[in-house]
Design an enzyme around this catalytic site. Structure first.
Site, PDB file in Angstrom:
ATOM      1  N   ASN A  73       2.269 -26.708 -54.787  1.00 33.98           N
ATOM      2  CA  ASN A  73       1.279 -27.436 -54.424  1.00 33.98           C
ATOM      3  C   ASN A  73       1.235 -27.369 -52.870  1.00 33.98           C
ATOM      4  O   ASN A  73       2.399 -27.654 -51.989  1.00 33.98           O
ATOM      5  CB  ASN A  73       1.436 -28.911 -54.816  1.00 33.98           C
TER       6      ASN A  73
ATOM      7  N   ARG B 126      -4.371 -29.595 -36.078  1.00 36.13           N
ATOM      8  CA  ARG B 126      -4.548 -28.808 -34.815  1.00 36.13           C
ATOM      9  C   ARG B 126      -6.046 -28.373 -34.760  1.00 36.13           C
ATOM     10  O   ARG B 126      -6.608 -27.842 -33.981  1.00 36.13           O
ATOM     11  CB  ARG B 126      -3.828 -27.815 -34.463  1.00 36.13           C
TER      12      ARG B 126
ATOM     13  N   HIS C 249      -4.875 -29.758 -54.510  1.00 31.27           N
ATOM     14  CA  HIS C 249      -5.575 -31.221 -54.644  1.00 31.27           C
ATOM     15  C   HIS C 249      -6.688 -31.787 -53.675  1.00 31.27           C
ATOM     16  O   HIS C 249      -6.162 -32.072 -52.843  1.00 31.27           O
ATOM     17  CB  HIS C 249      -4.388 -32.062 -54.838  1.00 31.27           C
TER      18      HIS C 249
ATOM     19  N   ARG D  70      -9.186 -33.569 -51.770  1.00 27.52           N
ATOM     20  CA  ARG D  70      -9.679 -35.119 -51.842  1.00 27.52           C
ATOM     21  C   ARG D  70     -11.005 -35.449 -51.270  1.00 27.52           C
ATOM     22  O   ARG D  70     -11.348 -34.497 -50.556  1.00 27.52           O
ATOM     23  CB  ARG D  70      -8.750 -36.224 -51.415  1.00 27.52           C
TER      24      ARG D  70
ATOM     25  N   HIS E 238      -6.602 -32.830 -46.496  1.00 29.40           N
ATOM     26  CA  HIS E 238      -5.717 -31.600 -46.682  1.00 29.40           C
ATOM     27  C   HIS E 238      -6.481 -30.359 -47.204  1.00 29.40           C
ATOM     28  O   HIS E 238      -7.209 -29.914 -46.235  1.00 29.40           O
ATOM     29  CB  HIS E 238      -4.384 -32.074 -47.403  1.00 29.40           C
TER      30      HIS E 238
ATOM     31  N   GLU F  42      -6.166 -30.153 -58.955  1.00 30.60           N
ATOM     32  CA  GLU F  42      -6.092 -31.336 -59.572  1.00 30.60           C
ATOM     33  C   GLU F  42      -7.057 -32.160 -58.743  1.00 30.60           C
ATOM     34  O   GLU F  42      -7.531 -31.828 -57.687  1.00 30.60           O
ATOM     35  CB  GLU F  42      -4.624 -31.845 -58.993  1.00 30.60           C
TER      36      GLU F  42
ATOM     37  N   HIS G 263       5.331 -34.751 -59.416  1.00 25.71           N
ATOM     38  CA  HIS G 263       5.293 -35.946 -58.411  1.00 25.71           C
ATOM     39  C   HIS G 263       6.879 -36.264 -58.179  1.00 25.71           C
ATOM     40  O   HIS G 263       7.610 -36.632 -58.979  1.00 25.71           O
ATOM     41  CB  HIS G 263       4.700 -37.295 -58.619  1.00 25.71           C
ATOM     42  N   ASP G 264       7.132 -35.923 -56.931  1.00 26.81           N
ATOM     43  CA  ASP G 264       8.533 -36.217 -56.154  1.00 26.81           C
ATOM     44  C   ASP G 264       9.691 -35.638 -56.805  1.00 26.81           C
ATOM     45  O   ASP G 264      10.703 -35.963 -56.879  1.00 26.81           O
ATOM     46  CB  ASP G 264       8.835 -37.780 -56.247  1.00 26.81           C
TER      47      ASP G 264
ATOM     48  N   GLY H  63       5.131 -30.201 -54.600  1.00 21.92           N
ATOM     49  CA  GLY H  63       4.471 -30.037 -53.020  1.00 21.92           C
ATOM     50  C   GLY H  63       5.665 -30.531 -51.917  1.00 21.92           C
ATOM     51  O   GLY H  63       6.236 -29.673 -51.348  1.00 21.92           O
ATOM     52  N   HIS H  64       5.544 -31.769 -51.879  1.00 27.12           N
ATOM     53  CA  HIS H  64       5.972 -32.479 -50.818  1.00 27.12           C
ATOM     54  C   HIS H  64       7.427 -32.067 -50.381  1.00 27.12           C
ATOM     55  O   HIS H  64       7.917 -31.585 -49.166  1.00 27.12           O
ATOM     56  CB  HIS H  64       5.809 -33.931 -50.813  1.00 27.12           C
TER      57      HIS H  64
HETATM   58  N1  PXP Z   1       1.068 -33.941 -59.538  1.00 29.46           N
HETATM   59  C1  PXP Z   1      -0.037 -34.587 -58.999  1.00 29.46           C
HETATM   60  C2  PXP Z   1      -1.123 -35.022 -60.117  1.00 29.46           C
HETATM   61  C3  PXP Z   1      -0.276 -34.957 -57.748  1.00 29.46           C
HETATM   62  O1  PXP Z   1      -1.302 -35.675 -57.184  1.00 29.46           O
HETATM   63  C4  PXP Z   1       0.913 -34.354 -56.937  1.00 29.46           C
HETATM   64  C5  PXP Z   1       0.739 -34.668 -55.446  1.00 29.46           C
HETATM   65  O2  PXP Z   1      -0.400 -34.136 -54.981  1.00 29.46           O
HETATM   66  C6  PXP Z   1       1.998 -33.740 -57.268  1.00 29.46           C
HETATM   67  C7  PXP Z   1       1.818 -33.145 -58.617  1.00 29.46           C
HETATM   68  C8  PXP Z   1       3.155 -33.075 -56.405  1.00 29.46           C
HETATM   69  O3  PXP Z   1       3.631 -34.110 -56.030  1.00 29.46           O
HETATM   70  P1  PXP Z   1       4.746 -33.900 -54.752  1.00 29.46           P
HETATM   71  O4  PXP Z   1       3.887 -33.726 -53.475  1.00 29.46           O
HETATM   72  O5  PXP Z   1       5.410 -35.255 -54.626  1.00 29.46           O
HETATM   73  O6  PXP Z   1       5.602 -32.798 -55.202  1.00 29.46           O
END
Ligand code: PXP
Length: 242
Positions: free
Chosen positions: A10, A21, A46, A48, A53, A73, A193-194, A216-217
């Protein structure tokens, strides 16, 4: 390859850094191409509504160059649906976020949103776009997802990640049950996610038939220390079962 779990990177955070910037550094398109070169099997974005972003225009640019799996997403409002129907990514992952959410913070209530999701999913599928819906690991939610006709679900792994350090067997328990039920029903399984270098391998060990993880994060944070090339390889190694 049988049993392989794809790593979809991601790249939203790259766009967040760029937007800080106003110029084009780092370059989101170049980063997507480099992630692919370094082994990512997919690119996730993703967009928004406030475009804080990834911007809608980035998605159009990325579509021209991404050669691995492209996953978009988002909440299926009018703008998202127009974008996705135009871009025709390999996969659309539907999330139930309100527009002002910092990040996705819940899965779909597939029981009470059944009619909405049936319509959207059939529209996406009519264009040959694979569908995935973001869900919490609850059996009744998975069964309703099956009735809706989605190709895949994406398990919302934030609670797994949060509880992992305390008790990983307990943390993964509901996810394994939900994944097994989805598998029985013939639904493909993504997770996200996470997820991180710390918790990814155990998830893969417990759910070896995971189709894809979207990260992603943590991955982008790790890349600050290890570099993006090494980091992608480190994550991919976590998806290999010994
Ligand atoms: N899946 C979905 C549906 C998300 O919204 C996100 C965050 O945008 C992720 C996966 C990835 O999560 P992370 O950035 O915590 O890895």
């Amino acid at each position: 390859m049988k049993g392989m779990t794809k790593l979809s990177v991601n790249i939203n955070k790259i766009a967040t850094l760029r937007n800080a910037r106003g110029g084009n550094m780092p370059n989101v398109v170049k980063m997507a191409l480099d992630c692919e070169k370094f082994g990512a099997e997919g690119i996730t974005v993703h967009p928004r509504p406030d475009e804080r972003h990834i911007k809608y225009a980035d998605v159009l640019e990325l579509k021209k160059v991404v050669t691995t799996e492209f996953n978009i997403e988002g909440y299926p409002d009018k703008r998202y649906m127009e974008l996705v129907m135009k871009v025709k990514p390999h996969q659309a992952t539907l999330v139930p976020d309100p527009p002002d959410a910092i990040t996705s913070n819940a899965g779909w209530d597939t029981i009470n949103n059944k009619a909405l999701l049936i319509d959207i999913i059939s529209e996406l599928k009519s264009k040959g776009i694979r569908t995935s819906i973001f869900v919490e690991p609850k059996i009744e939610i998975i069964e309703a997802a099956h009735q809706i006709g989605t190709d895949r679900i994406e398990l919302y792994t934030e609670p797994y990640a949060t509880n992992y350090a305390k008790d990983k067997e307990q943390a993964v328990y509901d996810f394994v049950r939900a994944a097994n039920r989805a598998k029985e029903l013939g639904i493909g399984i993504n997770a996200g996610h996470d997820l991180s270098l710390e918790n990814l391998h155990y998830l893969k060990t417990c759910i070896p038939f995971l189709d894809e993880v979207s990260i992603g994060h943590a991955l982008i944070c790790d890349a600050l220390y290890y570099g993006i090339q090494n980091t992608i390889q480190m994550y991919k190694r976590k998806l290999i079962l010994n």
